[in-house]
Design a protein around this motif. Structure first.
Motif, PDB file in Angstrom:
ATOM      1  N   ASP A 445       0.876  -1.258   0.016  1.00 19.35           N
ATOM      2  CA  ASP A 445      -0.101   0.179   0.155  1.00 19.35           C
ATOM      3  C   ASP A 445       0.858   1.291  -0.141  1.00 19.35           C
ATOM      4  OD1 ASP A 445      -1.942   1.911   0.408  1.00 19.35           O
ATOM      5  OD2 ASP A 445      -2.765   1.288   2.240  1.00 19.35           O
ATOM      6  N   CYS A 446       1.009   2.022  -1.094  1.00 21.93           N
ATOM      7  CA  CYS A 446       1.765   3.054  -1.140  1.00 21.93           C
ATOM      8  C   CYS A 446       1.426   4.303  -0.258  1.00 21.93           C
ATOM      9  CB  CYS A 446       1.854   3.522  -2.659  1.00 21.93           C
ATOM     10  SG  CYS A 446       2.547   2.427  -3.846  1.00 21.93           S
ATOM     11  N   GLN A 447       0.210   4.194   0.272  1.00 23.34           N
ATOM     12  CA  GLN A 447      -0.045   5.205   1.175  1.00 23.34           C
ATOM     13  C   GLN A 447       0.568   5.110   2.573  1.00 23.34           C
ATOM     14  OE1 GLN A 447      -4.501   4.672   0.453  1.00 23.34           O
ATOM     15  NE2 GLN A 447      -4.416   7.103   1.092  1.00 23.34           N
ATOM     16  N   LYS A 448       1.180   3.875   2.828  1.00 28.08           N
ATOM     17  CA  LYS A 448       1.662   3.603   3.990  1.00 28.08           C
ATOM     18  C   LYS A 448       3.017   3.440   4.091  1.00 28.08           C
ATOM     19  CE  LYS A 448      -0.509   0.412   6.773  1.00 28.08           C
ATOM     20  NZ  LYS A 448      -1.119  -0.807   6.875  1.00 28.08           N
ATOM     21  N   LEU A 449       3.778   4.116   2.862  1.00 28.02           N
ATOM     22  CA  LEU A 449       5.273   4.119   2.831  1.00 28.02           C
ATOM     23  C   LEU A 449       5.686   5.229   3.493  1.00 28.02           C
ATOM     24  CD1 LEU A 449       5.865   3.289  -0.758  1.00 28.02           C
ATOM     25  CD2 LEU A 449       6.296   1.807   1.233  1.00 28.02           C
ATOM     26  N   SER A 450       6.977   5.175   4.383  1.00 29.67           N
ATOM     27  CA  SER A 450       7.449   6.288   4.903  1.00 29.67           C
ATOM     28  C   SER A 450       8.081   7.241   3.958  1.00 29.67           C
ATOM     29  CB  SER A 450       8.561   5.873   5.874  1.00 29.67           C
ATOM     30  OG  SER A 450       9.534   5.176   5.357  1.00 29.67           O
ATOM     31  N   ARG A 451       8.648   8.274   4.308  1.00 23.03           N
ATOM     32  CA  ARG A 451       9.153   9.350   3.506  1.00 23.03           C
ATOM     33  C   ARG A 451      10.473   8.796   2.782  1.00 23.03           C
ATOM     34  NH1 ARG A 451       8.452  15.615   5.340  1.00 23.03           N
ATOM     35  NH2 ARG A 451       8.661  15.607   2.882  1.00 23.03           N
ATOM     36  N   GLU A 452      11.108   8.165   3.745  1.00 18.56           N
ATOM     37  CA  GLU A 452      12.573   7.791   3.148  1.00 18.56           C
ATOM     38  C   GLU A 452      12.263   6.618   2.100  1.00 18.56           C
ATOM     39  OE1 GLU A 452      11.559   7.981   6.306  1.00 18.56           O
ATOM     40  OE2 GLU A 452      12.928   9.481   7.130  1.00 18.56           O
ATOM     41  N   ALA A 453      11.029   5.825   2.322  1.00 22.06           N
ATOM     42  CA  ALA A 453      10.749   4.687   1.416  1.00 22.06           C
ATOM     43  C   ALA A 453      10.473   5.264   0.161  1.00 22.06           C
ATOM     44  CB  ALA A 453      10.030   3.723   2.093  1.00 22.06           C
ATOM     45  N   CYS A 454       9.454   6.448   0.350  1.00 21.27           N
ATOM     46  CA  CYS A 454       9.007   7.162  -0.989  1.00 21.27           C
ATOM     47  C   CYS A 454       9.827   7.590  -1.800  1.00 21.27           C
ATOM     48  CB  CYS A 454       7.977   8.197  -0.504  1.00 21.27           C
ATOM     49  SG  CYS A 454       6.419   7.532  -0.033  1.00 21.27           S
ATOM     50  N   ALA A 455      10.984   8.474  -1.029  1.00 23.66           N
ATOM     51  CA  ALA A 455      12.282   8.959  -1.835  1.00 23.66           C
ATOM     52  C   ALA A 455      12.925   7.677  -2.425  1.00 23.66           C
ATOM     53  CB  ALA A 455      13.239   9.730  -0.858  1.00 23.66           C
ATOM     54  N   HIS A 456      13.194   6.587  -1.930  1.00 26.07           N
ATOM     55  CA  HIS A 456      14.145   5.530  -2.627  1.00 26.07           C
ATOM     56  C   HIS A 456      13.044   4.770  -3.871  1.00 26.07           C
ATOM     57  CE1 HIS A 456      15.383   1.533  -3.418  1.00 26.07           C
ATOM     58  NE2 HIS A 456      16.732   1.918  -2.874  1.00 26.07           N
TER      59      HIS A 456
END
Length: 595
Positions: A445-456
């Motif tokens: 679920d892309c909504q529950k990714l942290s900011r670090e994971a989103c940046a990666h």
């Protein structure tokens, strides 16, 4: 014959035997027993051995000079001691020879019917007054009795030793107080309320020398005397560690064990599993994992392996990653680790959670909070397991997806662990098709990714374009909400959650039923996939050409290509995010744009 006459006759016979021995009178009979020959005299033997007396009296040869005694318990050593007893020669009776003396006395019929104070009564007196008074003595006699069956069973030597050991162990142990719970929820409650931690008593090490069937009889006798079953855990652990020592069950390769030894260890393992306590939290998960690895390696019964899998599932929250890394012992180029076994363990865990959910635990309750924390630990554990096995090139997409789908959403606070596992899998399997990569990425679920994971993820070339766009969209939405003063937090599903205001029992029941249906749906999906794999394996034939078949164009593919050209994400000022086509990768500065 009166007792006085018997005693007088025995005294006379004893003196006569001693005189014969002292005068060195030539022997008149040769006895063959236990593979050895003994030159003896008839009179001392006949005076105390009913078996030899019958042979001599029933013989048609008046000058019988040779007697053969087959199957002497204890062999030549035991018969020599019995012959010394007939001649009145003193020797020491100890725990080392009492078992064979008692059995050979029974075999030669050296009872009170032939002489007062005969060998049977003398050995029985020693057993009752000395050998069976201590646990070490009883264990020593019982161990030596294993080689004297079935005579040892006939004279009740084994049962007497077993009862003596059970009595002493229960007397010395702190876990022999009788008392049982009649609650219908005993199984579930025992998973939450910890049992007293059993300690290894001083006598436990002594029992490990016994044969497995005798060891089983001792434990059953102990429980019959009121010994608590959960306290058997340390005893079973000691016995398993000693009896299964040297078993190379921690890697792939050919079995370095003889067939007979493998059979013996298989019987030992199956018996140990049948004796394991039913209470939870008594045995460590690492010990259960060791037993399960050995069970798979030794190819025990299916029931034995399923029992161990169920036990591990009930305590999965206490497991470490190494406990789940069970090697695959097949030689057909399968996966490095046994994924199917771990999948069944996880399903057993979910079944147990459903059972706890039906009882009606809530987060405000101590039990409900414990189960909730336990589920979060299991979620992290399974995500780490997925990441560990993802690098296996033989791991198919269906197995990876099937295992990931049974991890409950409510156990994942963030999707970082799932994203890490997916990224490792995509890196180790670069030949996946676009459709397969989309299926794999749909697990998170892309909504529950942290900011670090989103940046990666935004810079990850291995992810499909649609997933990258979705990650950027949710990240933009999150930042926009923060700038507007209303932070966007994704809803967190919790099977134990309750609203701030009290809810009715009917609503709680509906929530529990909803979670049960979700788990049942996952089970049905797994069964359907297994049926599909079996059907495809039996019907699909290998293509004759060496070239791989061309991908089929489906309606969904054609629609997805058309929709891919449409860019539904626009900025607040009305302009699109990118002027490039959907199939073209955006540049790095455009990819991180949040305007």
């Amino acid at each position: 014959m009166s007792s006085k006459n018997k005693e007088l006759l025995s005294t006379v016979m004893k003196r006569t035997s001693e005189w014969i021995f002292s005068q060195e009178i030539p022997s008149d009979v040769t006895v063959h027993a236990g593979g050895a020959s003994f030159s003896l005299h008839k009179f001392p033997l006949v005076s105390k051995c009913g078996y030899i007396r019958k042979i001599v009296s029933e013989s048609s040869d008046a000058d019988l000079s040779e007697i053969k005694i087959p199957n002497v318990p204890g062999g030549a050593e035991a018969f020599e001691l019995a012959a010394k007893f007939c001649y009145g020669i003193n020797f020491e009776i100890s725990t080392e020879n009492i078992a064979m003396l008692r059995c050979v006395a029974e075999s030669l019929e050296m009872t009170e019917d032939y002489a007062v104070g005969n060998l049977v009564s003398r050995t029985d007196a020693y057993l009752n007054e000395v050998a069976l008074k201590s646990l070490a003595g009883a264990v020593s006699v019982l161990r030596l009795s294993e080689n004297l069956l079935p005579v040892a069973e006939k004279v009740k030597l084994v049962s007497r030793c077993v009862d003596a050991i059970a009595f002493t162990a229960c007397k010395e142990s702190h876990f022999s107080v009788s008392g049982r719970s009649d609650s219908g929820n005993e199984v579930v409650i025992s998973s939450i309320v910890p049992q007293p931690k059993p300690i290894v008593d001083w006598w436990a090490e002594d029992l490990t020398v016994l044969r497995i069937d005798i060891f089983q009889r001792v434990l059953i006798a102990m429980m019959a005397r009121g010994f608590k079953q959960y306290a058997l855990g340390p005893v079973l652990m000691l016995y398993a560690q000693k009896s299964l020592r040297g078993l190379e069950a921690f890697g792939k390769g050919r079995k370095k064990i003889e067939a007979q030894q493998e059979h013996e260890k298989r019987v030992v393992l199956e018996t140990i599993v049948s004796l394991l306590p039913r209470e939870k939290n008594v045995l460590s998960v690492s010990f259960l994992s060791m037993l399960l690895r050995a069970a798979i390696y030794l190819e025990t019964t299916v029931a034995c392996r399923l029992d161990l899998e169920k036990r591990m599932g009930l305590q999965l929250g206490q497991a470490a990653l190494d406990d789940l890394l069970i090697p695959s012992y097949s030689f057909t180029g399968d996966t490095m680790f046994d994924v199917d076994t771990v999948q069944r363990i996880m399903m057993n865990y979910l079944d147990n959670q459903v059972e706890g959910n039906r009882i009606g635990y809530h987060v405000d309750d101590e039990c409900g909070a414990t189960l909730h924390c336990d589920m979060e630990r299991v979620g992290k554990l399974m995500e780490n397991y997925l990441a560990e096995i993802a690098s296996d090139r033989n791991l198919t997409v269906s197995k990876f997806i099937g295992l990931a789908e049974i991890i409950p959403e409510q156990s994942r606070v963030t999707e970082d662990g799932m994203y890490r596992a997916i990224d490792i899998y995509l890196k180790a399997h670069p030949a996946l098709s676009d459709m397969e990569r989309k299926k794999v990425c749909s697990l998170m679920d892309c909504q529950k990714l942290s900011r670090e994971a989103c940046a990666h993820a935004a810079q990850n070339d291995r992810l499909p374009v649609q997933t990258v766009v979705q990650v950027l969209y949710y990240e933009q939405q999150r930042l926009r909400d923060v700038m507007n003063g209303s932070p966007h937090l994704p809803p967190k599903v919790n099977i134990f959650s309750t609203d701030i205001h009290p809810v009715s029992d009917e609503l709680s029941s509906l929530r529990r039923e909803n979670e049960d249906l979700k788990i049942e749906l996952v089970k049905m999906k797994m069964k359907m996939k297994e049926i599909e794999r079996a059907t495809v394996a039996s019907t699909v034939s290998t293509p004759s050409s060496d070239k791989p078949p061309l991908p089929r164009k489906s309606f969904i593919n054609s629609v997805s290509k058309k929709l891919g050209k449409i860019n539904p994400f626009v900025r607040a000022d009305g302009f699109p995010l990118s002027n490039t086509k959907a199939r073209t990768k955006p540049s790095k500065d455009r990819r991180h744009s949040i305007s």
